[in-house]
Design a protein around this motif. Sequence first.
Motif, mmCIF file in Angstrom:
data_model
loop_
_atom_site.group_PDB
_atom_site.id
_atom_site.type_symbol
_atom_site.label_atom_id
_atom_site.label_comp_id
_atom_site.label_asym_id
_atom_site.label_seq_id
_atom_site.Cartn_x
_atom_site.Cartn_y
_atom_site.Cartn_z
ATOM 1 N N SER A 120 9.776 1.947 0.573
ATOM 2 C CA SER A 120 8.340 1.849 1.432
ATOM 3 C C SER A 120 7.902 0.563 1.506
ATOM 4 O O SER A 120 6.952 0.008 2.136
ATOM 5 C CB SER A 120 7.402 2.576 0.366
ATOM 6 O OG SER A 120 7.841 4.191 0.208
ATOM 7 N N GLY A 121 8.178 -0.367 0.254
ATOM 8 C CA GLY A 121 7.669 -1.767 0.273
ATOM 9 C C GLY A 121 8.178 -2.627 1.445
ATOM 10 O O GLY A 121 7.421 -3.441 1.670
ATOM 11 N N LEU A 122 9.574 -2.341 1.620
ATOM 12 C CA LEU A 122 10.189 -3.360 2.590
ATOM 13 C C LEU A 122 10.277 -2.642 4.099
ATOM 14 O O LEU A 122 10.497 -3.717 4.911
ATOM 15 C CB LEU A 122 11.586 -3.465 1.827
ATOM 16 C CG LEU A 122 11.647 -4.151 0.775
ATOM 17 C CD1 LEU A 122 13.063 -4.359 0.351
ATOM 18 C CD2 LEU A 122 11.127 -5.678 0.933
ATOM 19 N N GLY A 123 10.194 -1.610 4.165
ATOM 20 C CA GLY A 123 10.250 -0.772 5.367
ATOM 21 C C GLY A 123 9.305 -1.522 6.731
ATOM 22 O O GLY A 123 9.782 -1.979 7.676
ATOM 23 N N LEU A 129 0.672 -1.158 -0.100
ATOM 24 C CA LEU A 129 0.059 -0.094 -0.065
ATOM 25 C C LEU A 129 0.764 1.359 0.029
ATOM 26 O O LEU A 129 0.728 2.098 -0.789
ATOM 27 C CB LEU A 129 -0.930 -0.116 1.114
ATOM 28 C CG LEU A 129 -1.924 1.262 1.392
ATOM 29 C CD1 LEU A 129 -2.666 1.317 0.186
ATOM 30 C CD2 LEU A 129 -2.289 1.233 2.767
ATOM 31 N N MET A 130 1.828 1.288 0.831
ATOM 32 C CA MET A 130 2.760 2.555 0.919
ATOM 33 C C MET A 130 3.629 2.633 -0.342
ATOM 34 O O MET A 130 3.906 3.708 -0.633
ATOM 35 C CB MET A 130 3.624 2.308 2.230
ATOM 36 C CG MET A 130 2.857 2.200 3.558
ATOM 37 S SD MET A 130 1.841 3.755 3.855
ATOM 38 C CE MET A 130 2.985 5.039 3.899
ATOM 39 N N ALA A 131 3.978 1.585 -1.070
ATOM 40 C CA ALA A 131 4.848 1.525 -2.137
ATOM 41 C C ALA A 131 3.835 1.852 -3.535
ATOM 42 O O ALA A 131 4.304 2.526 -4.423
ATOM 43 C CB ALA A 131 5.449 0.271 -2.518
ATOM 44 N N SER A 132 2.580 1.671 -3.373
ATOM 45 C CA SER A 132 1.604 1.769 -4.404
ATOM 46 C C SER A 132 1.687 3.416 -4.916
ATOM 47 O O SER A 132 1.609 3.501 -6.067
ATOM 48 C CB SER A 132 0.461 1.506 -4.231
ATOM 49 O OG SER A 132 -0.444 2.137 -3.276
ATOM 50 N N ASN A 174 12.832 3.652 4.083
ATOM 51 C CA ASN A 174 12.834 2.879 5.364
ATOM 52 C C ASN A 174 12.231 3.305 6.638
ATOM 53 O O ASN A 174 11.474 3.194 7.208
ATOM 54 C CB ASN A 174 13.945 1.930 5.624
ATOM 55 C CG ASN A 174 14.007 0.775 4.666
ATOM 56 O OD1 ASN A 174 13.794 -0.291 5.081
ATOM 57 N ND2 ASN A 174 14.733 0.849 3.607
ATOM 58 N N PHE A 175 12.839 4.630 6.836
ATOM 59 C CA PHE A 175 12.685 5.215 8.033
ATOM 60 C C PHE A 175 11.368 6.281 7.867
ATOM 61 O O PHE A 175 10.539 5.864 8.835
ATOM 62 C CB PHE A 175 13.701 6.509 8.003
ATOM 63 C CG PHE A 175 13.328 7.803 9.092
ATOM 64 C CD1 PHE A 175 13.419 7.691 10.319
ATOM 65 C CD2 PHE A 175 12.917 9.021 8.198
ATOM 66 C CE1 PHE A 175 13.053 8.546 10.966
ATOM 67 C CE2 PHE A 175 12.617 10.130 9.081
ATOM 68 C CZ PHE A 175 12.870 9.964 10.549
ATOM 69 N N LEU A 187 14.558 -3.155 13.152
ATOM 70 C CA LEU A 187 15.119 -3.539 12.187
ATOM 71 C C LEU A 187 15.290 -2.353 10.940
ATOM 72 O O LEU A 187 16.399 -2.398 10.385
ATOM 73 C CB LEU A 187 14.782 -4.705 11.416
ATOM 74 C CG LEU A 187 15.416 -5.715 10.593
ATOM 75 C CD1 LEU A 187 17.040 -5.811 11.203
ATOM 76 C CD2 LEU A 187 14.666 -6.921 10.197
ATOM 77 N N PRO A 188 14.124 -1.725 10.709
ATOM 78 C CA PRO A 188 14.345 -0.482 9.542
ATOM 79 C C PRO A 188 15.215 0.459 9.746
ATOM 80 O O PRO A 188 16.048 0.813 8.749
ATOM 81 C CB PRO A 188 12.832 0.060 9.709
ATOM 82 C CG PRO A 188 12.101 -0.968 10.266
ATOM 83 C CD PRO A 188 12.758 -1.918 11.015
#
Length: 453
Positions: free
Chosen positions: A408-411, A79-82, A273-274, A421-422
């Motif tokens: 955005s997709g991995l964070g 969703l965040m990466a879209s 990521n942050f 971890l991020p």
Amino acid sequence: MLHLLKPTPRTPPPHAHGTLMNSTAGPSSQAAEPHKGSLLVIFLTVFVDLLGFGMVLPLLPIYANQFATDKGGWQLGLLMASFSAMQFVFAPMWGRLSDRVGRRPVLMIGLGGSVAFYSLFGVATLLALDPATAWMAFPLLFVSRIGAGIAGATISTAQAYIADSTTLERRPRGMALIGMAFGMGFTFGPLLGFLAVPNRDAAPGPMPGFVAAGLSAVALLLAVFLLPESLRKGSESASRKLLDFQKLKASLATPSIGPLLVAIFVCVFSFANFETTLSLMIKGGDEAPGSPFEFSWRQICLTYAFIGFTLALVQGGVVRRLAGRVSEGVLASAGALIEIVGFLLMLLAVMQHSTALLFAALAVVVAGFSFMQPNLNSMLSRRSDPTRQGGVLGLGQSMSSLARIFGSGLGIPLMKLQLNLPYFAAAGLMGVGLLLVIFAARSGRDYQAESPA
């Protein structure tokens, strides 16, 4: 800013060989403002639209986390990466369309889309309040973010509008209006989100989405009634390919361009990521189990307003004063180093349960990004062949967009695995980015310096 609004005289159309321009008069030198207040209107249009975006952004991950059902965080990550993915795909499409039909209609279509999809955002959150319709909330939220990304991809068209309306000498100041609109939108948007929450402990519900839609509607009315068309013969093209591999190959032949493009990707990936996980971290509770922070919805909005204010203050008050006095390589390297310190302070704030240290970490991270990002782009511009500069800068934007998609997709999935971890990943990636920036700064020179005497 008033000097930007004065009309500039048109250059008489060149007639040699029947072409639109000759070797000394390009489209940029012929540009004249089509209307006295056009730059002010385009600034207000972008600013008001970004107010809505800045208001929804801090709350979006928390909304979505309440609606989603995946424990791994991949749905929320997608969703965040879209949003960034749609901007990556549709920015060149809007550019090509604006080259054909004009800047004004494309900007109005984008603003109309923002009205529709921010309204859908409000509807999705409204449906989530009723158990009978809650299952529809997350899919609609996905549609609203995809649509908002498509509609918001017209920023490059707004930049083309300014290029149409200014001479080369005035263009940097004109383009700075877009940067001002971004900074002010990200500062005052979260403050409007603060006002949209009824009280300290209440959840905002659908109101931020509907208020954002209302702001976009105001921007649309400004464009409809006050914004003239800027496209005419000789205007520069607003279109570019998603990732032009021919230009990429030609650009990589220039020393340091390749490392710079990789540095941009890694550094923006680290920051994404942050920024993707921050709202969840400071909300705490069920949103981020193990987080020592439990901010209210209103406090989250104020936190993002603090970030926007810090960004504007550092870029306008510090970076701008150092530009020209200190090399871009030094400033970009310093920015990457400052960001690493900020990420480590972020980890320390979580471990020590310190809100004061958290805000210090946020200020340091944002200050580092303010130093790093514009100076990387400036280096990219200075190292490029002037005849290919637009294409190279477009590649830089493509790298930034791709980095935001992946970051955005991995964070959020990283946060679901382990809370810190991020930020470990962000610090490590920025360390790699720092080495790339230093290598790029030392391995090349300005394009003119490399040209034969």
